[in-house]
Design a protein around this motif. Structure first.
Motif, PDB file in Angstrom:
ATOM      1  N   PHE A 180      30.280 -11.433  58.521  1.00 42.31           N
ATOM      2  CA  PHE A 180      30.295 -10.221  57.702  1.00 42.31           C
ATOM      3  C   PHE A 180      29.643 -10.410  56.336  1.00 42.31           C
ATOM      4  O   PHE A 180      29.515  -9.469  55.565  1.00 42.31           O
ATOM      5  N   CYS A 181      29.227 -11.656  56.040  1.00 41.23           N
ATOM      6  CA  CYS A 181      28.579 -11.921  54.747  1.00 41.23           C
ATOM      7  C   CYS A 181      27.718 -13.173  54.897  1.00 41.23           C
ATOM      8  O   CYS A 181      28.018 -14.228  54.345  1.00 41.23           O
TER       9      CYS A 181
ATOM     10  N   GLU B 175      21.119 -10.073  48.165  1.00 43.04           N
ATOM     11  CA  GLU B 175      21.808  -9.219  47.199  1.00 43.04           C
ATOM     12  C   GLU B 175      22.023  -9.932  45.865  1.00 43.04           C
ATOM     13  O   GLU B 175      21.901  -9.333  44.791  1.00 43.04           O
ATOM     14  N   CYS B 176      22.330 -11.211  45.929  1.00 38.75           N
ATOM     15  CA  CYS B 176      22.617 -11.950  44.695  1.00 38.75           C
ATOM     16  C   CYS B 176      21.355 -12.217  43.882  1.00 38.75           C
ATOM     17  O   CYS B 176      21.394 -12.209  42.646  1.00 38.75           O
TER      18      CYS B 176
ATOM     19  N   PRO C 152      28.080  -8.391  51.503  1.00 41.57           N
ATOM     20  CA  PRO C 152      27.028  -8.862  50.597  1.00 41.57           C
ATOM     21  C   PRO C 152      26.802  -7.982  49.372  1.00 41.57           C
ATOM     22  O   PRO C 152      26.591  -8.496  48.269  1.00 41.57           O
ATOM     23  N   LYS C 153      26.846  -6.671  49.541  1.00 46.30           N
ATOM     24  CA  LYS C 153      26.609  -5.788  48.391  1.00 46.30           C
ATOM     25  C   LYS C 153      27.718  -5.936  47.350  1.00 46.30           C
ATOM     26  O   LYS C 153      27.456  -5.906  46.140  1.00 46.30           O
ATOM     27  N   SER C 154      28.954  -6.102  47.801  1.00 49.18           N
ATOM     28  CA  SER C 154      30.065  -6.296  46.862  1.00 49.18           C
ATOM     29  C   SER C 154      29.915  -7.614  46.110  1.00 49.18           C
ATOM     30  O   SER C 154      30.192  -7.699  44.909  1.00 49.18           O
ATOM     31  N   VAL C 155      29.468  -8.641  46.824  1.00 49.42           N
ATOM     32  CA  VAL C 155      29.241  -9.938  46.190  1.00 49.42           C
ATOM     33  C   VAL C 155      28.134  -9.821  45.141  1.00 49.42           C
ATOM     34  O   VAL C 155      28.251 -10.335  44.017  1.00 49.42           O
TER      35      VAL C 155
ATOM     36  N   ASP D  40      18.046 -10.979  39.061  1.00 44.44           N
ATOM     37  CA  ASP D  40      16.871 -10.347  38.454  1.00 44.44           C
ATOM     38  C   ASP D  40      17.283  -9.214  37.513  1.00 44.44           C
ATOM     39  O   ASP D  40      16.708  -9.045  36.426  1.00 44.44           O
ATOM     40  N   LYS D  41      18.283  -8.458  37.914  1.00 40.94           N
ATOM     41  CA  LYS D  41      18.742  -7.334  37.098  1.00 40.94           C
ATOM     42  C   LYS D  41      19.366  -7.826  35.790  1.00 40.94           C
ATOM     43  O   LYS D  41      19.133  -7.252  34.719  1.00 40.94           O
TER      44      LYS D  41
END
Length: 434
Positions: A198-199, A207-208, A169-172, A213-214
């Motif tokens: 795993f995701c 995470e997305c 998830p963090k990589s996505v 937001d960022k």
């Protein structure tokens, strides 16, 4: 004797009370009218023998009507000597009351048992307002999505995660941020990325949304994340509602594995007030043959739009999943032409796209089209952000009527993309069929 209750013409029916199918038939026959009559009966009131319970009242009310039978070529004086297989186009009208406002029964009535009866393809369906009024179609459509993300006067830029599956998830989330910073409007899951251990949907969404937001904080641009919620019906509906409650701003459905009705229920639910991206995987099983199945304009166009897809991804004549150009454009016309009260949906001819195709894409569709890319962004030698920028540079140049090579003199991202992949005239890209 042919039944006069079955054979009519267009002017002889109330068109708002009938759903009409247009068919292509290839067969060896000495009596095509009898064959088409049998098809009309099989798909409405009759079977292979006459039944006592099929009264005149039932037949008058419920039997399908043959409106036209045409041979291609239309021989008039005699058939050529030795003719065996012949080709016909014919129209049959089915009482809308037999079907009562649902897509599954439209497909059953117009192509159910006869789908197993030889070289017979359902090319198109004409739906009356009395039927279509039961559907809301896309919640947002083209105009609604432009307003939602404040994107006007250019195509919508859509990208997907690559590799298709395997990331955590963090990589996505990190990938979504980079794609958003490059100017992508909608970032979608791959169709193969649903809910692996795993995701998971929940972890990926968290995470997305942080990444969305960022991007907004750094650019002021709203980016949509199309979360793939494809699953068994009960689980999928729960995922959709839970995702929206958690802040999801877009969802994605593999519509041809979950069905038009599965997507339609999502689109009709007022609580799921986000755009829906319709993915075409498995659609080739329905339209791929020239002799069987349904027309691609129907499968990917009209029924997709009726079922509520705001964005409709499908193959392109310019990419890695070859499709006849006229079919690709016709699907786009089905998604954007007037259709009673149903909003216009985004055509998304995709798969194997790269910046060099942008002028041709806009020439064929105008600005109301999705520019969708995966490898054409991810494989850019300068990285993800540069890959997305190259597409935007191609879009801007095309809309300003500047040749891409000329524009590339001022944009290194575009220049490198053109040097790597070229244009449709020069490219020799990967094809799934070669």
């Amino acid at each position: 004797m042919l039944d006069p209750k079955i054979f009519m013409n267009d002017e002889g029916i109330d068109r708002d009370k009938y759903i009409t199918g247009l068919y292509l038939l290839q067969c060896e026959t000495t009596d095509i009218l009898k064959k088409v009559e049998a098809i009309a009966l099989e798909q409405s009131t009759g079977t292979w023998v006459q039944l006592p319970e099929e009264t005149d009242e039932i037949r008058n009310r419920c039997v399908a009507k043959v409106l036209g039978v045409y041979e291609v070529p239309q021989y008039e004086d005699a058939l050529p000597v030795g003719t065996k297989e012949r080709t016909f186009i014919f129209k049959i009208a089915f009482p809308a009351d037999n079907i009562n406002g649902q897509i599954p029964q439209v497909l059953t009535a117009l192509y159910g048992n006869i789908s197993m009866s030889g070289k017979l393809k359902l090319l198109d369906i004409t739906l009356p307002h009395s039927f279509v009024k039961n559907f809301k179609g896309p919640k947002f459509g083209i105009e609604g999505m432009r307003k939602l993300i404040n994107v006007y006067d250019r195509p919508l830029m859509v990208a997907m995660f690559k590799p298709c599956i395997g990331m955590d998830p963090k990589s996505v989330g990190k990938m979504l941020f980079n794609l958003g910073m490059g100017g992508v409007d909608v970032i979608k899951d791959d169709e193969l990325l649903a809910d692996p251990t795993f995701c998971t949907v929940e972890d990926r969404l968290e995470e997305c949304l942080k990444a969305c937001d960022k991007v907004y904080k750094e650019t002021g641009r709203k980016v949509l994340y199309a979360l793939n919620i494809t699953d068994n019906f009960d689980v999928m509906f729960k995922k959709a509602k839970d995702a929206v409650k958690a802040g999801a701003n877009c969802i994605m459905v593999n519509v041809f594995t979950v069905s038009y009705s599965g997507m339609s229920v999502l689109a009709e639910d007022p609580a799921i007030n986000v755009p829906i991206l319709s993915h075409p995987d498995f659609a080739g099983a329905l339209f791929g043959s020239p002799h069987y199945g349904l027309g691609s304009n129907l499968v990917l166009g009209k029924l997709n739009r009726l079922a509520g897809g705001d964005m409709v991804i499908y193959p392109s004549h310019l990419g890695k999943v070859p499709m006849v150009k006229e079919r690709v454009i016709r699907i786009g016309q089905e998604l954007t032409s007037p259709f009673y009260h149903i909003k216009r949906a985004w055509p998304g001819p995709s798969a194997g796209m790269y910046p060099g195709i942008v002028p041709q894409l806009i020439e064929d569709f105008g600005n109301d089209v999705i520019v969708g890319a995966g490898g054409g962004i991810h494989a850019h030698p300068m990285g993800l952000i540069a890959g997305a920028k190259a597409f935007h540079q191609a879009i801007e140049a095309t809309n300003k009527k500047i040749p891409l090579r000329k524009a590339a003199e001022k944009h290194k991202e575009l220049k490198i993309a053109l040097d790597k992949w070229g244009t449709p005239e020069t490219a020799s890209n990967y094809s799934l069929t070669k």
